[in-house]
Every structure is written in C-alpha cells, then in structure tokens.
Scaffold this motif. Structure first.
Motif, PDB file in Angstrom:
ATOM      1  N   GLY A 257       6.178  12.180 -10.764  1.00  0.00           N
ATOM      2  CA  GLY A 257       7.024  12.546 -11.901  1.00  0.00           C
ATOM      3  C   GLY A 257       7.859  11.389 -12.407  1.00  0.00           C
ATOM      4  N   VAL A 258       7.622  10.194 -11.859  1.00  0.00           N
ATOM      5  CA  VAL A 258       8.374   8.999 -12.244  1.00  0.00           C
ATOM      6  C   VAL A 258       7.739   8.388 -13.497  1.00  0.00           C
ATOM      7  CG1 VAL A 258       9.032   6.664 -11.513  1.00  0.00           C
ATOM      8  CG2 VAL A 258       9.077   8.561  -9.871  1.00  0.00           C
ATOM      9  N   GLY A 259       8.602   7.942 -14.433  1.00  0.00           N
ATOM     10  CA  GLY A 259       8.102   7.280 -15.637  1.00  0.00           C
ATOM     11  C   GLY A 259       7.677   5.854 -15.337  1.00  0.00           C
ATOM     12  N   ILE A 260       6.733   5.347 -16.140  1.00  0.00           N
ATOM     13  CA  ILE A 260       6.230   3.986 -15.953  1.00  0.00           C
ATOM     14  C   ILE A 260       6.262   3.266 -17.299  1.00  0.00           C
ATOM     15  CG2 ILE A 260       4.268   2.545 -15.279  1.00  0.00           C
ATOM     16  CD1 ILE A 260       3.384   4.855 -13.455  1.00  0.00           C
ATOM     17  N   SER A 261       6.912   2.090 -17.307  1.00  0.00           N
ATOM     18  CA  SER A 261       7.007   1.279 -18.518  1.00  0.00           C
ATOM     19  C   SER A 261       6.367  -0.077 -18.281  1.00  0.00           C
ATOM     20  CB  SER A 261       8.476   1.076 -18.924  1.00  0.00           C
ATOM     21  OG  SER A 261       9.114   2.302 -19.189  1.00  0.00           O
TER      22      SER A 261
ATOM     23  N   GLU B 216      -7.050  -1.134  -8.383  1.00  0.00           N
ATOM     24  CA  GLU B 216      -5.943  -1.012  -7.436  1.00  0.00           C
ATOM     25  C   GLU B 216      -4.644  -0.700  -8.170  1.00  0.00           C
ATOM     26  OE1 GLU B 216      -3.891  -0.882  -3.891  1.00  0.00           O
ATOM     27  OE2 GLU B 216      -6.060  -0.914  -4.274  1.00  0.00           O
ATOM     28  N   MET B 217      -4.439  -1.356  -9.324  1.00  0.00           N
ATOM     29  CA  MET B 217      -3.254  -1.084 -10.119  1.00  0.00           C
ATOM     30  C   MET B 217      -3.229   0.377 -10.566  1.00  0.00           C
ATOM     31  SD  MET B 217      -2.162  -2.672 -13.824  1.00  0.00           S
ATOM     32  CE  MET B 217      -1.729  -4.293 -13.230  1.00  0.00           C
ATOM     33  N   ASN B 218      -4.366   0.854 -11.026  1.00  0.00           N
ATOM     34  CA  ASN B 218      -4.441   2.234 -11.504  1.00  0.00           C
ATOM     35  C   ASN B 218      -4.162   3.224 -10.371  1.00  0.00           C
ATOM     36  OD1 ASN B 218      -5.047   4.155 -13.628  1.00  0.00           O
ATOM     37  ND2 ASN B 218      -6.908   4.615 -12.453  1.00  0.00           N
ATOM     38  N   ARG B 219      -4.712   2.953  -9.198  1.00  0.00           N
ATOM     39  CA  ARG B 219      -4.504   3.853  -8.057  1.00  0.00           C
ATOM     40  C   ARG B 219      -3.018   3.968  -7.705  1.00  0.00           C
ATOM     41  NH1 ARG B 219      -3.342   3.903  -3.022  1.00  0.00           N
ATOM     42  NH2 ARG B 219      -2.999   1.644  -2.978  1.00  0.00           N
ATOM     43  N   THR B 220      -2.335   2.814  -7.650  1.00  0.00           N
ATOM     44  CA  THR B 220      -0.912   2.817  -7.291  1.00  0.00           C
ATOM     45  C   THR B 220      -0.077   3.504  -8.363  1.00  0.00           C
ATOM     46  OG1 THR B 220      -1.213   0.749  -6.078  1.00  0.00           O
ATOM     47  CG2 THR B 220       1.033   1.348  -6.647  1.00  0.00           C
ATOM     48  N   LEU B 221      -0.352   3.188  -9.635  1.00  0.00           N
ATOM     49  CA  LEU B 221       0.435   3.771 -10.721  1.00  0.00           C
ATOM     50  C   LEU B 221       0.206   5.277 -10.856  1.00  0.00           C
ATOM     51  CD1 LEU B 221       0.216   1.058 -13.527  1.00  0.00           C
ATOM     52  CD2 LEU B 221       2.113   1.542 -11.992  1.00  0.00           C
ATOM     53  N   VAL B 222      -1.014   5.709 -10.628  1.00  0.00           N
ATOM     54  CA  VAL B 222      -1.296   7.156 -10.677  1.00  0.00           C
ATOM     55  C   VAL B 222      -0.501   7.878  -9.595  1.00  0.00           C
ATOM     56  CG1 VAL B 222      -3.068   8.890 -10.242  1.00  0.00           C
ATOM     57  CG2 VAL B 222      -3.550   6.990 -11.789  1.00  0.00           C
TER      58      VAL B 222
ATOM     59  N   LEU C  33      -4.339   3.278 -17.810  1.00  0.00           N
ATOM     60  CA  LEU C  33      -3.227   3.372 -16.866  1.00  0.00           C
ATOM     61  C   LEU C  33      -2.229   4.441 -17.307  1.00  0.00           C
ATOM     62  CD1 LEU C  33      -2.556  -0.412 -16.167  1.00  0.00           C
ATOM     63  CD2 LEU C  33      -3.975   1.167 -14.873  1.00  0.00           C
ATOM     64  N   PRO C  34      -1.571   5.111 -16.361  1.00  0.00           N
ATOM     65  CA  PRO C  34      -0.614   6.189 -16.692  1.00  0.00           C
ATOM     66  C   PRO C  34       0.735   5.627 -17.128  1.00  0.00           C
ATOM     67  CG  PRO C  34      -0.741   5.911 -14.315  1.00  0.00           C
ATOM     68  CD  PRO C  34      -1.754   4.966 -14.892  1.00  0.00           C
ATOM     69  N   ILE C  35       0.785   5.048 -18.324  1.00  0.00           N
ATOM     70  CA  ILE C  35       1.992   4.401 -18.838  1.00  0.00           C
ATOM     71  C   ILE C  35       2.662   5.311 -19.857  1.00  0.00           C
ATOM     72  CG2 ILE C  35       2.828   2.392 -20.136  1.00  0.00           C
ATOM     73  CD1 ILE C  35       0.415   0.870 -18.956  1.00  0.00           C
ATOM     74  N   ASN C  36       3.995   5.368 -19.820  1.00  0.00           N
ATOM     75  CA  ASN C  36       4.756   6.204 -20.745  1.00  0.00           C
ATOM     76  C   ASN C  36       5.424   5.429 -21.871  1.00  0.00           C
ATOM     77  OD1 ASN C  36       5.582   7.293 -17.639  1.00  0.00           O
ATOM     78  ND2 ASN C  36       4.541   8.740 -19.004  1.00  0.00           N
ATOM     79  N   ARG C  37       5.724   4.143 -21.599  1.00  0.00           N
ATOM     80  CA  ARG C  37       6.560   3.420 -22.556  1.00  0.00           C
ATOM     81  C   ARG C  37       6.238   1.924 -22.536  1.00  0.00           C
ATOM     82  NH1 ARG C  37      13.133   3.455 -22.204  1.00  0.00           N
ATOM     83  NH2 ARG C  37      12.645   2.484 -20.213  1.00  0.00           N
TER      84      ARG C  37
ATOM     85  N   ASN D  40       0.813  -1.224   0.000  1.00  0.00           N
ATOM     86  CA  ASN D  40       0.000   0.000   0.000  1.00  0.00           C
ATOM     87  C   ASN D  40       0.846   1.274   0.000  1.00  0.00           C
ATOM     88  OD1 ASN D  40      -2.424  -1.435   0.034  1.00  0.00           O
ATOM     89  ND2 ASN D  40      -2.387  -1.623   2.266  1.00  0.00           N
ATOM     90  N   ASP D  41       2.131   1.148   0.471  1.00  0.00           N
ATOM     91  CA  ASP D  41       2.955   2.354   0.603  1.00  0.00           C
ATOM     92  C   ASP D  41       4.028   2.432  -0.479  1.00  0.00           C
ATOM     93  OD1 ASP D  41       5.315   1.205   3.159  1.00  0.00           O
ATOM     94  OD2 ASP D  41       4.410   0.205   1.441  1.00  0.00           O
ATOM     95  N   MET D  42       3.803   1.790  -1.639  1.00  0.00           N
ATOM     96  CA  MET D  42       4.836   1.776  -2.674  1.00  0.00           C
ATOM     97  C   MET D  42       5.176   3.177  -3.154  1.00  0.00           C
ATOM     98  SD  MET D  42       6.660  -0.519  -4.232  1.00  0.00           S
ATOM     99  CE  MET D  42       8.117   0.505  -4.300  1.00  0.00           C
ATOM    100  N   SER D  43       4.171   3.977  -3.409  1.00  0.00           N
ATOM    101  CA  SER D  43       4.438   5.341  -3.890  1.00  0.00           C
ATOM    102  C   SER D  43       5.140   6.166  -2.812  1.00  0.00           C
ATOM    103  CB  SER D  43       3.140   6.019  -4.314  1.00  0.00           C
ATOM    104  OG  SER D  43       2.228   6.104  -3.222  1.00  0.00           O
ATOM    105  N   LEU D  44       4.764   5.957  -1.531  1.00  0.00           N
ATOM    106  CA  LEU D  44       5.430   6.683  -0.444  1.00  0.00           C
ATOM    107  C   LEU D  44       6.889   6.264  -0.325  1.00  0.00           C
ATOM    108  CD1 LEU D  44       2.631   6.554   2.302  1.00  0.00           C
ATOM    109  CD2 LEU D  44       3.279   8.505   0.862  1.00  0.00           C
TER     110      LEU D  44
END
Length: 615
Positions: free
Chosen positions: A512-516, A500-506, A533-537, A466-470
């Motif tokens: 400001g971190v990229g997501i592939s 849940e995946m979308n919440r964590t990735l957002v 999902l907020p994917i860049n690559r 639950n605290d991955m983004s933190l």
C-alpha cells in the motif's frame, strides 16, 4: 625642343674637337694661337670622354634596375601588381595570379582591382589608393576573393610608381595572411586538443577548470569535477588490438559529448582517462544522479566493426566546498577519489570527502562518528512540503536528512553521504530515515493534524537488498502508520535488472506504499519501464524547472512529461520551483504538484508542524 642622349653629345664633341685641332695645325700660323686652339680641342675631347663614360654608367644602372624589376615580377616569394589611376591591373606576376586562383596572369590584365576585393574591404582599399596617388605609402589588411569564392585575408603595401616626378600608378605588394592564420590555428589545436578523439586535452581542461571555478566562487554555485577511468581497458588492446581500442575511445568521446549540457566540459586527459566539469548543480544528489547516468551510458555496448564490446568505468568526484581550492588541488581530490574507487571496487562512484583530510585515519574517524551518530540519534530529518498546484494545499512532504554533529554543527548530506555510500553505512542510515519519517508522521496523525504522505529517498544499496519490502513492512507495523502515508522515491538512474526492480517494487506497492520516480527526465530509459513498474508519481528534475522560462527545450520536455504521465494515470510533481512565474507556467501545463523554495525550504519538524496547523 629636341633632347639628345649623352652618347650622341659625346660623339659630336669628339668630331668637333678633331676638326678644331686640324684647323690649329694646318691653318693657324701663330704658335700661341695653335697652343690655345689645341688646348680647347683637348678640353672638348676630355668632355666627350666624360660624357661617354657617364652614358655607359647610366645605361649600366638602368640595366641593373630593369633586372631587379624583372626578378621581382618573376619571383614566387612576392606577389606584385601594378594598378593604374583607373584602378585596373596593368601588370602582375604569376604569384599574384596564383594566389587569387588564376593559372595565367594574362587573365587579370585590364581587370578592375575592386573585382578581386570583398565589398567590406573596397572602401578601405580605395582610400589607400587615393593616398598613394598623392605620393604616400599605405599599408592595410583587406579581404580578397579567390577565384573559387573562398575569402583570402591579405596584408597589402601600396606604394606610388613615379616617373619624371609624376605618380603614374600604384604598386601593390601582397602577403597572404590566411595560410599564416591556418597554421596558427593548427598549432593552437595541437596545443589544446586531443588529435585522436578531437576532445580538449589536459591543458585546455585545466584552463577552463580555473575559469569555471572562479565563476563558481563569484556566483556561488556548485561545481563537480569528475575523473573517469575505464576498467580493464588494457584487455581491449590485448584482445582486439590498438585500432579497435581507438575506435572504442572515439565512440566513448561521442557519448560524453552528447550527454553534457552547454555549461559542462569534457576532456581526454590521457590514455583511457577522461575528465568532466559539471556546472550549476543544485545539490549533491543531482551530481550523483548525473554521474551515474554518465557511467550507465559508458557501459552500453560498443559496436566495433560488428563486434559488440562491453566496458565499465570508475569515477572519482570532487566538489568546490573549500574556498581555498584552486583547479589543481580540486582535481587532485577527484584523482584521489578515483584511486579509492579502484581500491575498494565496491561502488563505481565516489565523491571526495573533506573529512578525509588526505588520510585514512580521518576516513576511519568519520566512519566511527557516523556509527556513533546512528547510536546517539545525532541525525535529524528536515521536511520540505509539497503543494497542490491549483488549490495551494499541502499534499505531501519529503524527508531530508541532516547531521547534528557535536562539534561541527548541522551538516548537510554532502559531508557524510558519499562516505556512508562507500562504507555501506548508508543502509542503516537509510533504515533510520524510513523509521523516523514513519514515527514522526504517525505522531502528527495522532495529534489530529491534516496528515499527508511522507516521501523518503531510497539508496540503491538499500534497494538491492532482498528484504527491502519486509523491512518497510516491519517499520510500518512498528510505527502504526497506515502504508498510504508513506511514499518511496527511487531515481531513474538505478540501472539494475528490470525484472529484479519490478519484483521489489511490486512487493513494496502491495503493502500500500506509494512509489515515485525522483528527478525524472535525467535518465535514458525512463519511458521504457514506466508502463511495467508499479509507479504512482513522477518528480520532474529541478534542472528542467530552473530554466523552464528561458529554455524552450526545457519547457517542451516538461510539457511532454506531464502529458505522458497523465495518459499513464500518474501524478506529476515539479521540484525546485522558486518563482511565481515558474508556478504559473506549470499550472498552465496542468502539473499536479510542486515543491521548492517558493513555498518553503526544508524545515525542522516543529516548523513543518506549524505549516500543517495552518493548512
């Protein structure tokens, strides 16, 4: 010249002898002459009797021969046909007619035998009949045509028919090999295939396993054997009955068949247990991703006569690391891994670790060594650069973990990541990887080097925290690395709740971190969540790149991924590029970036720093 039979001659001699003796009795007066003439008459009678007996014997033998011929032509056991010198059928029995698909043998009388023979066998039969006309006996296998047009394979003995010293025709004695071959094929099927699912059985799996294992040793590629067992399958039998359970197994067998490539192999071992051979693997991550993809497919609902049935599975895996392993010992390791999966009930997939050495003590020892490695900083990151396809400049780098073991030297993730995943130690290891990658990249930034984002793979165990983004936010703050120089890679096989995946990735993206998305193309739900999902690559899986010039389907898939990604404003990177030809093809498809041994393998930080200096 007229010929007379033995019976007529005998009758003539008896009449002559009677006349002769009458003359001797009533006309000749001399006693001596009477005796002489009587003796001659008696000899004539004896000769007549001998001829008469012989004629009866000949007639009897002839009758026996005719009876034998009649019996053979009426027999169901032997297919007989008589062919004249013109190659036409002049006589045949019902067995021959029925074998060729005709109800009445009269339909074939006068028909050229070659009309019954496939063109590929006509020359061989003609040659044999030519030898028969010369008095020889021939035996050949030919292909004949059934009346309904399906082929028959026959074994034919060709023998000359002789009368008065002359060959008057050819006798063909035929035996249908087709039924024999079909029976042999059925026996073979029963020996090597599962009757219910149609999949290969344990016997055939072991044969193919040994063959592929030998090939893997010769060609030096990774092979994974996966042993799958359905969870709580007995409940299906108890709840719905055997028929429903069998239908579910049939659907599962179909799914497994569709998931595998031409190089892979699947078999039903027994009950609800299945085994897979996954061949030509590039690295352990690819094996784990494919394994997860297979379990995801198995867990999809089954429609059994309108009833939705859900089922999960567990998988034990073994890899051909030890050169002394044969098929039996390697499969035993996969079985051991499956047993441990069932015991722990934490993760559905577990790869057998050579460090276990078949004992719990060795596993505990390895866990202790991993703990120690974290504390004593024995782990090290290697870096593989990523290049712009057009300009050839370094645009990113992927951080890959290695273990500098104090006694075993440098270990690849294959030796410790499976146990780390099982024990939960992957979480502190993954945290260290992110922290070290950020620290190192900030050091390069401070040194004035051309800085590029560093990509770090995220374990599913880390992702569900639950605290991955933190945690990522805290690491970025401590290291001082700007968030745009960190890229988090997830695999599309991470089958958790989409919300849940979308919440964590957002939350991570908002930092400001990229997501592939790593190894793109191997999953089954990719296109569904790309838009949400907020994917860049996207990173195209190396299995497609490897055969991009050989497999048309792979080239089409890569082209479609690139086109689709660009329409969604996503960058595309191809991994596993090893040849200039692959690079040129990717460039023609307008792929953005590449990563692979063509430019550089994973290297220590010092060597990558030199690459940055030269960039």
């Amino acid at each position: 010249m007229y010929g007379f039979g033995p019976t007529i001659v005998a009758g003539f001699l008896i009449v002559l002898s009677l006349a002769w003796m009458l003359i001797a009795l009533f006309i000749v007066q001399s006693f001596m002459y009477r005796v002489i003439l009587g003796t001659v008459g008696l000899l004539l009678v004896i000769t007549a009797i001998v001829l008469l007996l012989r004629s009866r014997k000949i007639a009897s033998t002839k009758n026996i021969h005719e009876s034998i011929v009649d019996t053979l032509f009426q027999s169901d056991a032997v297919a007989l046909a008589l062919i004249n010198h013109e190659g036409k059928i002049v006589e045949l029995n019902d067995t021959t007619a029925n074998m060729l698909g005709y109800e009445e043998r009269q339909e074939l009388l006068g028909v050229p035998i070659m009309d019954m023979i496939e063109q590929s066998s006509q020359e061989a039969l003609a040659s044999s009949l030519e030898q028969v006309r010369a008095g020889k006996i021939e035996s050949i296998n030919i292909h004949a045509l059934h009346r309904s047009s399906f082929p028959l394979e026959l074994h034919v003995s060709c023998e000359p028919v002789i009368k008065d010293g002359r060959v008057i025709g050819s006798l063909l004695i035929s035996h249908d090999l087709s039924d024999h071959k079909r029976n042999l094929e059925r026996i073979r099927y029963m020996a090597y295939y599962d009757d219910m699912t149609g999949l290969p059985n344990r016997t055939l799996f072991q044969i193919r396993f040994d063959e592929w294992l030998l090939r893997a040793k010769e060609d030096h590629f990774m092979l994974g054997v996966c042993y799958i067992d359905l969870d709580n399958f007995k409940l299906i039998n108890a709840s719905f009955g055997r028929e429903y359970a069998d239908l579910m197994l049939l659907q599962m067998a179909d799914r497994l068949n569709r998931l595998l490539s031409e190089h892979d192999f699947v078999a039903r071992m027994e009950g609800d247990s299945f085994a897979l051979l996954l061949n030509h693997l590039e690295h352990i991550d690819q094996l784990l991703e494919r394994a997860q993809h297979i379990l995801d497919a198995i867990s999809e609902p089954y429609d059994i006569k309108g009833v939705p049935v859900h089922m999960s599975a567990s998988m034990g895996i073994a890899v051909n690391i030890d050169p002394d392993d044969d098929g039996y010992s390697l499969f035993k390791k996969a079985d051991m891994a499956l047993v441990k999966v069932k015991e722990t009930a934490s993760d559905p997939i577990l790869i057998y670790s050579e460090e276990w050495n078949n004992s719990s003590y060795e596993r505990l020892k390895l866990q202790h060594e991993i703990h120690r490695a974290i504390q004593k900083h024995e782990f090290e990151l290697y870096y593989q650069p990523q290049y712009d396809v057009v300009q050839g400049k370094i645009v990113g780098v992927e951080a890959l973990i290695r273990w500098n073991h104090p006694t075993k030297g440098l270990l690849s993730p294959l030796h410790f990541i499976p146990l780390a995943e099982e024990s939960g130690l992957i979480v502190p290891i993954g945290e260290w990887v992110i922290r070290e990658a950020c620290r190192q990249n900030k050091e390069w930034l401070d040194a004035g080097l051309p800085i590029v984002p560093v990509a770090v793979n995220l374990s599913i165990r880390q992702f569900v925290r639950n605290d991955m983004s933190l945690q990522i936010s805290k690491i970025l703050e401590e290291s001082g690395l700007p968030p745009e120089y960190l890229d988090i890679e997830i695999t599309e096989s991470m089958s958790i709740d989409i919300n849940e995946m979308n919440r964590t990735l957002v939350a991570i993206s908002n930092l400001g971190v990229g997501i592939s998305v790593d190894d793109f193309g191997t999953g089954y739900s990719s296109f569904h969540y790309l838009k949400s999902l907020p994917i860049n690559r996207l990173k195209i899986d190396r299995s497609f790149v490897m055969d991009i010039l050989k497999e048309k389907s792979h080239a089409e898939i890569v082209s479609a991924i690139i086109a689709m990604a660009h329409k969604l404003n996503l960058q595309v990177i191809a991994e596993g590029v090893e040849t200039n030809e692959q690079l040129e093809f990717l460039r023609s498809l307008q792929c953005d970036e590449m990563q692979g041994y063509l430019k550089s393998p994973p290297v220590p930080s010092e060597q990558f720093q030199k690459l940055l200096y030269s960039a």
